[in-house]
Design a protein around this motif. Sequence first.
Motif, PDB file in Angstrom:
ATOM      1  N   VAL A 129      -5.311   2.620   7.803  1.00  0.00           N
ATOM      2  CA  VAL A 129      -5.067   3.812   6.989  1.00  0.00           C
ATOM      3  C   VAL A 129      -4.969   3.529   5.490  1.00  0.00           C
ATOM      4  O   VAL A 129      -4.713   4.442   4.703  1.00  0.00           O
ATOM      5  CB  VAL A 129      -3.767   4.516   7.433  1.00  0.00           C
ATOM      6  CG1 VAL A 129      -3.882   4.962   8.896  1.00  0.00           C
ATOM      7  CG2 VAL A 129      -2.557   3.624   7.231  1.00  0.00           C
TER       8      VAL A 129
ATOM      9  N   ARG B  56      -9.438   2.759  -3.293  1.00  0.00           N
ATOM     10  CA  ARG B  56      -8.585   3.250  -4.361  1.00  0.00           C
ATOM     11  C   ARG B  56      -7.760   2.110  -4.982  1.00  0.00           C
ATOM     12  O   ARG B  56      -7.646   2.005  -6.206  1.00  0.00           O
ATOM     13  CB  ARG B  56      -7.650   4.322  -3.799  1.00  0.00           C
ATOM     14  CG  ARG B  56      -6.792   4.950  -4.858  1.00  0.00           C
ATOM     15  CD  ARG B  56      -5.805   5.954  -4.260  1.00  0.00           C
ATOM     16  NE  ARG B  56      -5.053   6.554  -5.329  1.00  0.00           N
ATOM     17  CZ  ARG B  56      -5.248   7.782  -5.777  1.00  0.00           C
ATOM     18  NH1 ARG B  56      -6.156   8.546  -5.232  1.00  0.00           N
ATOM     19  NH2 ARG B  56      -4.535   8.240  -6.793  1.00  0.00           N
TER      20      ARG B  56
ATOM     21  N   TRP C 246       0.808  -1.223   0.000  1.00  0.00           N
ATOM     22  CA  TRP C 246       0.000   0.000   0.000  1.00  0.00           C
ATOM     23  C   TRP C 246       0.839   1.270   0.000  1.00  0.00           C
ATOM     24  O   TRP C 246       0.421   2.303  -0.517  1.00  0.00           O
ATOM     25  CB  TRP C 246      -0.931   0.009   1.227  1.00  0.00           C
ATOM     26  CG  TRP C 246      -0.224   0.267   2.514  1.00  0.00           C
ATOM     27  CD1 TRP C 246       0.413  -0.654   3.288  1.00  0.00           C
ATOM     28  CD2 TRP C 246      -0.058   1.527   3.167  1.00  0.00           C
ATOM     29  NE1 TRP C 246       0.967  -0.044   4.383  1.00  0.00           N
ATOM     30  CE2 TRP C 246       0.686   1.303   4.339  1.00  0.00           C
ATOM     31  CE3 TRP C 246      -0.474   2.836   2.875  1.00  0.00           C
ATOM     32  CZ2 TRP C 246       1.030   2.329   5.214  1.00  0.00           C
ATOM     33  CZ3 TRP C 246      -0.128   3.857   3.754  1.00  0.00           C
ATOM     34  CH2 TRP C 246       0.616   3.599   4.906  1.00  0.00           C
ATOM     35  N   TRP C 247       2.029   1.214   0.576  1.00  0.00           N
ATOM     36  CA  TRP C 247       2.885   2.392   0.756  1.00  0.00           C
ATOM     37  C   TRP C 247       3.631   2.781  -0.522  1.00  0.00           C
ATOM     38  O   TRP C 247       4.219   3.861  -0.592  1.00  0.00           O
ATOM     39  CB  TRP C 247       3.945   2.066   1.818  1.00  0.00           C
ATOM     40  CG  TRP C 247       4.732   0.863   1.387  1.00  0.00           C
ATOM     41  CD1 TRP C 247       4.437  -0.451   1.628  1.00  0.00           C
ATOM     42  CD2 TRP C 247       5.883   0.853   0.545  1.00  0.00           C
ATOM     43  NE1 TRP C 247       5.345  -1.273   0.995  1.00  0.00           N
ATOM     44  CE2 TRP C 247       6.230  -0.491   0.327  1.00  0.00           C
ATOM     45  CE3 TRP C 247       6.648   1.865  -0.045  1.00  0.00           C
ATOM     46  CZ2 TRP C 247       7.323  -0.857  -0.471  1.00  0.00           C
ATOM     47  CZ3 TRP C 247       7.730   1.497  -0.843  1.00  0.00           C
ATOM     48  CH2 TRP C 247       8.055   0.141  -1.039  1.00  0.00           C
ATOM     49  N   ASP C 248       3.640   1.911  -1.511  1.00  0.00           N
ATOM     50  CA  ASP C 248       4.553   2.039  -2.651  1.00  0.00           C
ATOM     51  C   ASP C 248       4.132   3.190  -3.576  1.00  0.00           C
ATOM     52  O   ASP C 248       3.035   3.162  -4.132  1.00  0.00           O
ATOM     53  CB  ASP C 248       4.557   0.711  -3.422  1.00  0.00           C
ATOM     54  CG  ASP C 248       5.600   0.667  -4.526  1.00  0.00           C
ATOM     55  OD1 ASP C 248       6.187   1.716  -4.858  1.00  0.00           O
ATOM     56  OD2 ASP C 248       5.809  -0.431  -5.075  1.00  0.00           O
TER      57      ASP C 248
ATOM     58  N   ASP D 139      -5.887  -4.368   6.703  1.00  0.00           N
ATOM     59  CA  ASP D 139      -5.603  -2.940   6.854  1.00  0.00           C
ATOM     60  C   ASP D 139      -4.331  -2.750   7.673  1.00  0.00           C
ATOM     61  O   ASP D 139      -3.902  -3.666   8.388  1.00  0.00           O
ATOM     62  CB  ASP D 139      -6.788  -2.215   7.520  1.00  0.00           C
ATOM     63  CG  ASP D 139      -6.979  -0.804   6.977  1.00  0.00           C
ATOM     64  OD1 ASP D 139      -5.975  -0.190   6.550  1.00  0.00           O
ATOM     65  OD2 ASP D 139      -8.128  -0.324   6.978  1.00  0.00           O
TER      66      ASP D 139
ATOM     67  N   GLU E 121       0.217   2.083  -8.233  1.00  0.00           N
ATOM     68  CA  GLU E 121      -0.787   2.104  -9.299  1.00  0.00           C
ATOM     69  C   GLU E 121      -0.169   1.791 -10.662  1.00  0.00           C
ATOM     70  O   GLU E 121      -0.737   1.043 -11.456  1.00  0.00           O
ATOM     71  CB  GLU E 121      -1.508   3.450  -9.316  1.00  0.00           C
ATOM     72  CG  GLU E 121      -2.336   3.620  -8.062  1.00  0.00           C
ATOM     73  CD  GLU E 121      -3.307   4.793  -8.113  1.00  0.00           C
ATOM     74  OE1 GLU E 121      -3.489   5.396  -9.181  1.00  0.00           O
ATOM     75  OE2 GLU E 121      -3.888   5.087  -7.058  1.00  0.00           O
TER      76      GLU E 121
ATOM     77  N   GLY F  50     -10.928  -1.168   7.085  1.00  0.00           N
ATOM     78  CA  GLY F  50     -11.628  -0.013   7.635  1.00  0.00           C
ATOM     79  C   GLY F  50     -11.075   0.470   8.956  1.00  0.00           C
ATOM     80  O   GLY F  50     -11.362   1.594   9.377  1.00  0.00           O
TER      81      GLY F  50
END
Lengths: 283, 283
Positions: free
Chosen positions: A234, A239, A191-193, A215, A197, A231
């Motif tokens: 963070v 998205r 998720w941090w990358d 999460d 996308e 949920g």
Amino acid sequence: MKRPSLADPKRLSLNTATTRGRWGLAEAIEGCARHGIAGIAPWRDLLADMGVDKAARAIRAHGLTVTGLCRGGMFPAASARARKLAIEDNLRAIDDARTLDAQCLVLVVGGMPEGSRDLEGAREQVLDGIVAILPHAKAAHIPLAIEPLHPMYAADRACVNTLSQALDLCDSLDRRQTGALGVAVDVYHVWWDPDLEAQIERAGRKRLLAYHICDWLVPTKDLLMDRGMMGDGVIDLKRIRGSMVEAGYSGFHEVEIFSKENWWKRDPDDVLRMCKARYRAAS
Amino acid sequence: MKRPSLADPKRLSLNTATTRGRWGLAEAIEGCARHGIAGIAPWRDLLADMGVDKAARAIRAHGLTVTGLCRGGMFPAASARARKLAIEDNLRAIDDARTLDAQCLVLVVGGMPEGSRDLEGAREQVLDGIVAILPHAKAAHIPLAIEPLHPMYAADRACVNTLSQALDLCDSLDRRQTGALGVAVDVYHVWWDPDLEAQIERAGRKRLLAYHICDWLVPTKDLLMDRGMMGDGVIDLKRIRGSMVEAGYSGFHEVEIFSKENWWKRDPDDVLRMCKARYRAAS
């Protein structure tokens, strides 16, 4: 970016790590059926406890889809003999995945052998390991899903740590995108990358073999066992799901939550209810 | 790759985080002088306790080099007012760095504001924050060193998580490589990155403003406070140093060890002796 509508509840899968210590595989299969969860992803220790053939029958009897078998990989080792044993274990995992009619075998590739500081060498051993098992996986029609793990696991669990790196491996070993080799995207790990996308788009439909959700909690109290329910943290799950869908992914959303101090202490039926609710509301 | 010979002991610096809770800044300055450690990198809380002018005098009296002031940054915030306060705080940090004749101000850029899941938005706020303080930093001749933090800190400490991302920021704000903007390379944060060597080379002499060393322990028991002494973990420090030197870095090696359960419990003089020994033997 196009926002898909509410997550389709028929596309939910339970990774058995989520009810670890509470349910064996038979109970997890029945639990999924009872709660209308259509997918399941067993870990191999539970699978061995139940027996592969018995598990396959139960899964079929309930009409569940095996969204992945967890896990193959763990290739690097200090000796050639240990590396050979790892490969043999992976071949057996492929056979088990075949018996379960799994959509993929998830590869957690392994870190550096104990005492080693040779990260690059470990990465080469991972490449060699996948090369060694890919023909058998192809023959069994079991796609191999390389799962990049969060960089905090680089030393001891997986030295493939970004989607970009996993896709480079795919490109080097399966240039023609046959479907035999791809990636498992677990939001917890990626998720941090900043490049996430773009790399999901690069992966595309043929490489996106699995999608794992949970999460990231703030604070995170344990490197391994403190994942959050969708949920509660963070990660912008909607998205990331949007990116997956845009890139052509239409498979299951597999909930995989390691949570020693919270979810593993709860009644698994409550956990499954919460997975369904949060999957709809927050994923 | 060219392997530099033994680390030059004149290039060692003590980041005061390494003796946190044991030494104030005055004691750390005297400790460095006593042990022949030529560099020091103070944290601002200790600097405030001692007083900036007094600290500057003591540092000069002992002939120490301030290899960086820790830290500026922490730009993202939920309100425009809070973001403005952060910028004002950074301007004061630049002034303090100037008073100390510091080689750079280290920027730990900040994570997402509480309750936010907008990682991209936080990254935009970081860009805006650096834009806002860069003219003052240039005027004060204090280079800003963006420190990419390990991805496990993306949510709450720094949303710049790879050297590549930090260098993209540098390129967009300081295209001509004036020396006003660069990076702090801390092995703890970047050692896992498959792209590390390429990005160090990309950074080059003009962008490589600081080099922080410690080690990654296996297992790591705490996300924040369980860093290892050089040689006790799995990072190939000599290899990374080799890359730094190849790329033109000739500055200090700054030891920054957060270690609640080990090094912070020991006599700081012993810690400094060990830093020197391991710097020579294992860095």
